[in-house]
Scaffold this active site. Structure first.
Site, PDB file in Angstrom:
ATOM      1  N   GLY A 164      10.516   8.622   0.201  1.00 20.71           N
ATOM      2  CA  GLY A 164       9.952   9.489  -0.830  1.00 20.71           C
ATOM      3  C   GLY A 164      10.984   9.892  -1.873  1.00 20.71           C
ATOM      4  NE  ARG A 291       4.304   4.005   3.040  1.00 25.29           N
ATOM      5  CZ  ARG A 291       4.377   3.972   1.726  1.00 25.29           C
ATOM      6  NH1 ARG A 291       3.315   3.648   1.016  1.00 25.29           N
ATOM      7  NH2 ARG A 291       5.491   4.252   1.083  1.00 25.29           N
ATOM      8  CB  VAL A 294       0.526   5.587  -4.127  1.00 21.71           C
ATOM      9  CG1 VAL A 294      -0.206   6.351  -5.226  1.00 21.71           C
ATOM     10  CG2 VAL A 294       0.994   6.526  -3.026  1.00 21.71           C
TER      11      VAL A 294
END
Ligand code: ADP
Length: 448
Positions: A164, A291, A294
């Protein structure tokens, strides 16, 4: 195929997963904190289970609560979305131990790629170029100094478990290194529970270009082109587009094939993204995300592939339905992340959305869980919507983006829509000439 999927997430991504399941005839279970009882994903799912109080560690990150919800509702798979438990290998193990399917790769791949030092090693073994830097974790300040001397300043200290955009520090000379080493190490320990650091050459003007890969359990791997995610603030993506304005067809094919071959040699399955920095015509691997991302709609718009559907199918053991030669990328797509924040200071702006109207029309997609009257809780990430536009070319896309932003109405809270409108007047953005530091400088200039 699964009969019922539990969605271990919230907000727009929970809705995105629900939509894919619905179209596949799969029932959905929403989980939510007490702050999200009125959330759209809770309203739309077939079943909903409250799993705890607002703080994420007590609800969306509470593995036992999520697993209990899956067990009592008889779900046969869990989709983690992005963030929260999506890259938690222990959780993926627990899901399997409870005889359910984790919709993602094997836990060993999550584990390996979640440690950036191990990921660098894996990437090198798989034949990918990496940013020049240390081998393995740094033992002490002395090794960091010697390593930085060898590769040359500036260097970037990075936490092995960082994510992040956190756990990174630029060091411009030897006099800054010792104290940067100590602070980054203790910050990494506090934030990620792992103090291990490594060091990389800090690239001054690269672009962030990532490749979407998709692999089944039988060794078939394809890539779906790249996304250029260079427009970032605090190492966090703000606008993403595909194809990258910086690549020609040969470069695109070359990096796509390299990523695809690397995923195959890793024995990877499921969706994945290989992230690279690109400078002076060269690519350098930085990390792999195991994964859904966004920015996945950018790829969906230019490829016509429903990535969430494919991810669910692959987890259920289905083979890829086509090979690389059938991938046909078409047109251009741009995604804007819209946050409930002051567009100049970026201070969060939670609260009640008094009026909401999303844009529409040809080539416009809005992924959002907002509605008029919804109260944005102060507890979670401030991203409230993604506006994605698709057009025949980049220019058409920019025109479409402008008119879609003009149509977008979110009243009652502040949003970053004005920032995106301003960006459309910046010649560098319009011409596609930007690197990973460009937006930061643009924002600073606007604040001055
Ligand atoms: P995270 O897991 O926190 O997203 P990444 O390793 O993916 O961390 O890096 C995030 C961003 O940080 C990159 O997109 C880039 O902007 C910047 N970055 C990472 N490594 C370097 C580097 N060696 N030189 C310059 N910038 C970097």
């Amino acid at each position: 195929m699964f009969d019922k999927v539990l969605i271990a997430n919230r907000g727009e991504v929970a809705l995105r997963i629900h939509r894919a399941c619905r179209e596949m005839g799969i029932k959905t279970v929403a989980v939510h904190s007490t702050a999200d009882s009125d959330a759209m994903h809770v309203r739309l799912a077939d079943q909903a289970v409250c799993i705890g109080p607002p703080p994420a560690r007590d609800s969306y990150l509470n593995k036992a609560a999520v697993l209990s919800a899956a067990t009592i509702t008889n779900a046969d798979a869990v989709h983690p979305g992005y963030g929260f438990l999506s890259e938690n290998a222990d959780f993926a193990d627990m899901v399997a131990e409870h005889h359910m399917t984790f919709i993602g790769p094997e836990p060993e791949h999550i584990r390996r790629m979640g440690d950036k030092i191990a990921a660098r090693e894996a990437a090198k073994e798989a034949g990918l170029p990496v940013v020049p830097g240390s081998e393995g974790a740094l033992q002490d300040e002395g090794e960091a100094l010697a390593m930085a001397d060898e590769i040359g300043y500036p260097v970037l200290l990075k936490a092995a478990s960082g994510g992040g955009g956190k756990g990174m520090k630029v060091v411009r000379g030897p006099n800054e290194l010792a104290s940067a080493y100590r602070t980054t190490r203790s910050e990494a320990e506090a934030a990620f529970g792992n103090p291990a650091l490594y060091l990389e050459k800090y690239l001054e003007a690269p672009r962030h270009i990532e490749i979407q890969v998709m692999a089944d359990n039988y060794g078939n791997v394809i890539h779906l082109g790249e996304r250029d995610c260079s427009l970032q603030r605090k190492h966090q993506k703000v606008v993403e587009e595909g194809p990258s304005p910086a690549l020609n067809a040969d470069q695109r094919a070359a990096i796509g094939d390299l990523a695809r071959e690397a995923a195959a040699s890793l024995g990877y399955s499921s969706l994945g993204t290989m992230e690279f920095l690109y400078e002076d015509g060269k690519f350098y691997f930085i990390e792999m995300n195991t994964r859904l991302q966004v920015e996945h709609p950018v790829t969906e718009m230019i490829s016509g592939v429903d990535l969430v559907r494919e991810q669910i199918r692959l987890a259920a053991g289905a083979p890829l339905e086509y090979g690389q030669e059938s991938v046909n990328l078409c047109g251009h797509a741009i995604e804007c992340r819209i946050n409930a924040e002051n567009p100049h200071t970026f201070a969060p702006s939670p609260g009640r959305v008094t009026e909401y109207h999303a844009p529409g029309g040809l080539g416009v997609r809005v992924d959002s869980a907002l509605y008029s009257g919804y109260r944005i809780p102060p507890t979670y990430d401030s991203m409230i919507a993604k506006l994605i536009v698709h057009g025949n070319g980049r220019n058409e896309c920019l025109m479409r983006l402008r008119r879609a932003l003009e149509e977008f109405v979110v009243e009652g809270v502040q949003t970053t829509i004005p920032l995106h409108m301003d960006l459309l007047t910046a010649p560098d953005f319009v011409n596609g000439v930007y690197d990973i530091h460009w937006l930061e400088k643009y924002v600073e200039a606007a604040q001055a």
